[in-house]
Design an enzyme around this catalytic site. Structure first.
Site, PDB file in Angstrom:
ATOM      1  N   ASP A 110       0.791  -1.059  -0.332  1.00  0.00           N
ATOM      2  CA  ASP A 110       0.011   0.154  -0.072  1.00  0.00           C
ATOM      3  C   ASP A 110       1.004   1.179  -0.023  1.00  0.00           C
ATOM      4  O   ASP A 110       2.158   1.274   0.221  1.00  0.00           O
ATOM      5  CB  ASP A 110      -0.922   0.033   1.101  1.00  0.00           C
ATOM      6  CG  ASP A 110      -2.160   0.775   0.851  1.00  0.00           C
ATOM      7  OD1 ASP A 110      -2.167   1.957   0.030  1.00  0.00           O
ATOM      8  OD2 ASP A 110      -3.118   0.517   1.533  1.00  0.00           O
TER       9      ASP A 110
HETATM   10  C1  NOJ Z   1      -4.068   3.985   0.248  1.00  0.00           C
HETATM   11  C2  NOJ Z   1      -5.305   3.110   0.331  1.00  0.00           C
HETATM   12  O1  NOJ Z   1      -5.004   2.420   1.560  1.00  0.00           O
HETATM   13  C3  NOJ Z   1      -5.297   1.893  -0.846  1.00  0.00           C
HETATM   14  O2  NOJ Z   1      -6.488   1.549  -0.703  1.00  0.00           O
HETATM   15  C4  NOJ Z   1      -5.204   2.735  -2.134  1.00  0.00           C
HETATM   16  O3  NOJ Z   1      -5.311   1.915  -3.330  1.00  0.00           O
HETATM   17  C5  NOJ Z   1      -3.869   3.516  -2.188  1.00  0.00           C
HETATM   18  N1  NOJ Z   1      -3.699   4.533  -0.950  1.00  0.00           N
HETATM   19  C6  NOJ Z   1      -3.376   4.214  -3.591  1.00  0.00           C
HETATM   20  O4  NOJ Z   1      -4.323   5.181  -3.632  1.00  0.00           O
END
Ligand code: NOJ
Length: 751
Positions: free
Chosen positions: A286
């Site tokens: 993530d």
């Molecule tokens: C953080 C989030 O937790 C995730 O769900 C998302 O896909 C990513 N950022 C990218 O934006």
């Protein structure tokens, strides 16, 4: 710990891993040879480059030269959030024409519940209990997004969510593992189709692996401390379903699990994901979750974080640059082997091949995505109708007639940005149809006064006008709830009542004596205990997306019926959370015969626990509305439940038959649900578990027979030895409209 994991791995493999063949992909066998050929030509730097997912701001106004240079050198594998089509084209051109081995880039984006045409938020989609709707919504999302050059979405989010305080419950499939597995597979099918190389499809990313929804206190990013049985019985099944359906990628979660962050968790990423679940795509971290292992207190610095992530088997790093900055050095120091890196690159290239990017790297300029096409809007409206849950309908106040004079009041009645919900980067409020718009387009029998400008507004300046129009109307339609930004990532709330002074306004409106229909638009269940008695009907519309207005207009006016059922238990108060229907019984289960409410306790009572059970003195032991609940404009009666055999063997199916009659005056759709309870287990089992459901449409007076089949497979769980088993013994079984009601029978199963 490791020993237990190995033991687990062996037992699970032997006992339950009759591995499913994954979705077949075009040219898969030839891909592997091509991957090896490519790998043999790549420099170390280029290999490291493939593991690099570079994020840029979606508002960037120019393409930095150093970024182009990085692509030219082969130092970037994928991008997220590049929304300028010229940049997409230019970067891909550089990658395929000028980088050492011409490896194409992947462009990713959070396309979560639609791209331009927005569907209800995922929790709303879950309320449809309809795999076809979920599949269609993701197919349309893929079609529109791929028209903008996006071939990878960071969805579906498959985190089981048992706590409505958690902001990300909005993105979740709800609290039930079975429903989440059905819908999880549908999302993958919709995004990816049968052939990922189609230019109209996107690679999916099952996220957040894993147990992100088990954050303590429902506070986002918080610690997860969880038994492995719970992990496997509740949180893992939706991911397994997504991987079996062919999910191209998986995203590791921000949270730690029992002390080890998911992004650096070798057991979860290698033993479970690769060896057990046979995942052959790539795992992306993530956003910054690699470097966040330093804040977790698990890695000492960026380099150490990179080492831990690489050792754990994380293939691609999102935004932070631990791999880019340190993998080479880590390899030279022999802390990470070239073969480990090769494996990451293989996994990434495999998906690039499956996406067809080596053959057709460039955006198909003819493919515009046809944003907001008629049929896209039609599907979005259908989804919004199917997702809306009728929670209360006193004296059948709903539906009203189109001739009824209504007062449209409330901060969400005409809030085009808000009704799109969380993760609506690309949906435009100019294209959003609000409830007010729907009235304006169709009907003149309304007056409108917001009352409050936005959900958190605390100014009473609009009260007077709202009360005035209420007095002149027959029915008050109050559109309340929370703004989009109050749910989603990093937006947990400790108090989940209607924000601001919405309750106060409802109380004032109730004094007019006019019936109140409360329509809630929110990213989570909102506790309405304080004001439900002031309302005559309550509709939960979630954040319904682009077509929410028309959908609600048609429901309110009886052109359509509300069809949704709750995918989460609806709490009376946040103090009850986490709450979920599939809880354990405890040694002192509460029921209506033994619940002693607080005001029944005598003053100066003698200290005693006797007579008291597992409940709260103030709010008891039940939710406000149970999982699976939802009213319709008609009524249904369940009858004649029978089972094919009282005692079955492990290799036999059990057939459960029952009838449903529409006992009301209107046609309607019931979602018949089947729950079981394993009465005595080698580990205690939940009081109820959903195992099947079916949509049944019935005309007034009509009766239909429903048949469900279940087998010993449906009775399996992971036991204390971490072995998947179904056990001999007695099972209770219910068929009914929700987790709290139903006709009961029982059966037993023997080896
Ligand atoms: C953080 C989030 O937790 C995730 O769900 C998302 O896909 C990513 N950022 C990218 O934006």
């Amino acid at each position: 710990m490791k020993k237990i994991f190995l033991l687990l791995l062996i037992t699970v493999n032997i006992l339950s891993c009759k591995k499913n063949k994954k979705t077949s992909f075009v040219n898969d066998t030839t891909h592997e040879a091509k991957i090896e050929a490519l790998l043999s030509k790549m420099t170390l730097e280029e290999k490291i480059g493939q593991t690099n997912l570079r994020g840029v701001s979606s508002r960037a106004t120019s393409l930095p030269t150093d970024l182009k240079e990085s692509v030219r050198k082969g130092n970037v594998g994928a991008f997220l959030n590049i929304m300028n089509l010229e940049y997409v084209d230019e970067l891909q051109r550089i990658a395929v024409e000028e980088s050492p081995n011409g490896i194409p880039l992947i462009f990713g984006r959070d396309v979560i519940h639609g791209f331009k045409t927005l569907f209800p938020i995922p929790l709303g989609l879950a309320a449809t209990w309809d795999a076809k709707i979920v599949e269609k919504s993701s197919e349309i999302a893929a079609f529109e997004a791929s028209g903008a050059g996006i071939r990878w979405t960071f969805a579906p989010m498959l985190d089981i969510a048992r706590d409505s305080r958690w902001g990300r419950i909005a993105e979740s499939p709800g609290e039930d593992p079975y429903l989440a597995t059905v819908l999880g597979a549908a999302y993958i099918k919709g995004f990816q189709g049968d052939d990922l190389s189609s230019p109209y499809r996107m690679a999916a990313s099952a996220k957040h692996y894993i147990a992100y929804g088990a954050a303590i206190g429902g506070r986002d990013y918080n610690t997860v401390d969880i038994s492995e049985q719970l992990l496997r019985n509740v949180y893992l099944p939706p991911f397994k379903a997504a991987i079996d359906a062919g999910s191209a990628t998986v995203m590791s979660s921000f949270n730690e699990i029992n002390g080890i962050p998911a992004t650096g968790n070798e057991f979860l990423l290698k033993d479970v994901l690769r060896d057990e679940l046979q995942f052959d795509g790539f795992v992306v971290s993530d956003w910054d979750s690699v470097i966040e292992m330093v804040a977790h207190g698990y890695a000492s610095d960026e380099k150490h974080a990179g080492e831990l992530a690489a050792k754990a088997g994380l293939d691609m790093e999102m935004t932070s640059q631990a791999y880019e900055n340190h993998l080479k050095e880590l390899i030279e120091e022999k802390k990470i082997s070239v073969e480990e890196l090769n494996e990451f690159v293989r996994n990434i290239l495999r998906i690039k091949f499956r996406l067809g990017l080596f053959k057709n790297p460039h955006r198909n300029k003819e493919h515009t995505g046809n944003f907001y096409a008629k049929d896209h809007l039609k599907e979005a409206k259908k989804a919004a109708i199917e997702s809306t849950v009728l929670l209360k309908n006193k004296n059948s106040i709903l539906p009203i007639s189109e001739k009824t004079n209504v007062a449209i009041i409330g901060p969400l009645a005409n809030a085009p940005h808000e009704q799109l919900g969380t993760w609506s980067f690309d949906g435009e409020k100019e294209h959003t149809n609000t409830p007010l718009n729907a009235y304006q387009d169709t009907n003149t029998n309304f007056k409108f006064a917001k009352g409050l400008d936005y959900s958190r507004d605390t100014s009473k300046k609009g009260f007077k006008e709202a009360i005035n129009i209420a007095k002149k109307s027959d029915v008050i339609l109050f559109f309340g709830g929370e703004e989009a930004i109050l749910s989603g990532e990093a937006h947990s709330r400790a108090n989940i009542d209607l924000p601001g002074i919405q309750e106060e306004l409802i109380n004032e409106l109730a004094k007019t004596g006019k019936p109140i229909v409360l329509v809630i638009m929110a990213g989570r269940p909102i506790t309405i205990t304080n004001i439900i008695d002031k309302t005559d009907a309550v509709l939960m519309a979630w954040h319904p997306g682009t077509m929410g207005g028309e959908a609600l207009y048609e429901i309110i006016n009886g052109i359509k019926s509300p069809e949704g059922r709750l995918p989460v238990s609806w709490p009376k108060t946040a103090g009850q959370l986490p709450y979920f229907y599939n809880h354990k019984n405890t040694g002192r289960p509460a029921d209506s015969t033994n619940y002693i409410p607080m005001d029944k306790i005598p003053v100066a009572a003698w200290q005693s626990s006797l007579g008291n059970k597992s409940h709260y003195l103030d709010v008891g032991f039940t939710p406000h509305f149970p999982f699976g609940y939802g009213l319709t404009y008609t009524s249904f009666k369940y009858s004649d439940v029978s089972i094919s055999k009282k005692d079955i063997n492990f290799n036999e199916d059990l057939e459960v038959k029952f009838s449903i009659t529409n006992t009301g005056k209107k046609a309607g759709k019931e979602i018949a649900q089947l729950y079981i309870q394993d009465v005595v287990g080698s580990i205690t089992r939940p009081v109820k578990e959903l195992k099947r459901y079916q949509h049944v449409s019935l005309k007034s007076g009509e009766t239909k027979e429903v048949i469900f089949k279940i087998s010993s497979k449906d009775l399996e769980f992971v036991n204390h030895k971490l072995i998947k088993v179904a056990e001999e013994g007695v099972f209770n079984l219910w068929v009914g409209p929700n987790a709290a009601q139903g006709l009961k029978t029982s059966f037993s199963i023997k080896k």
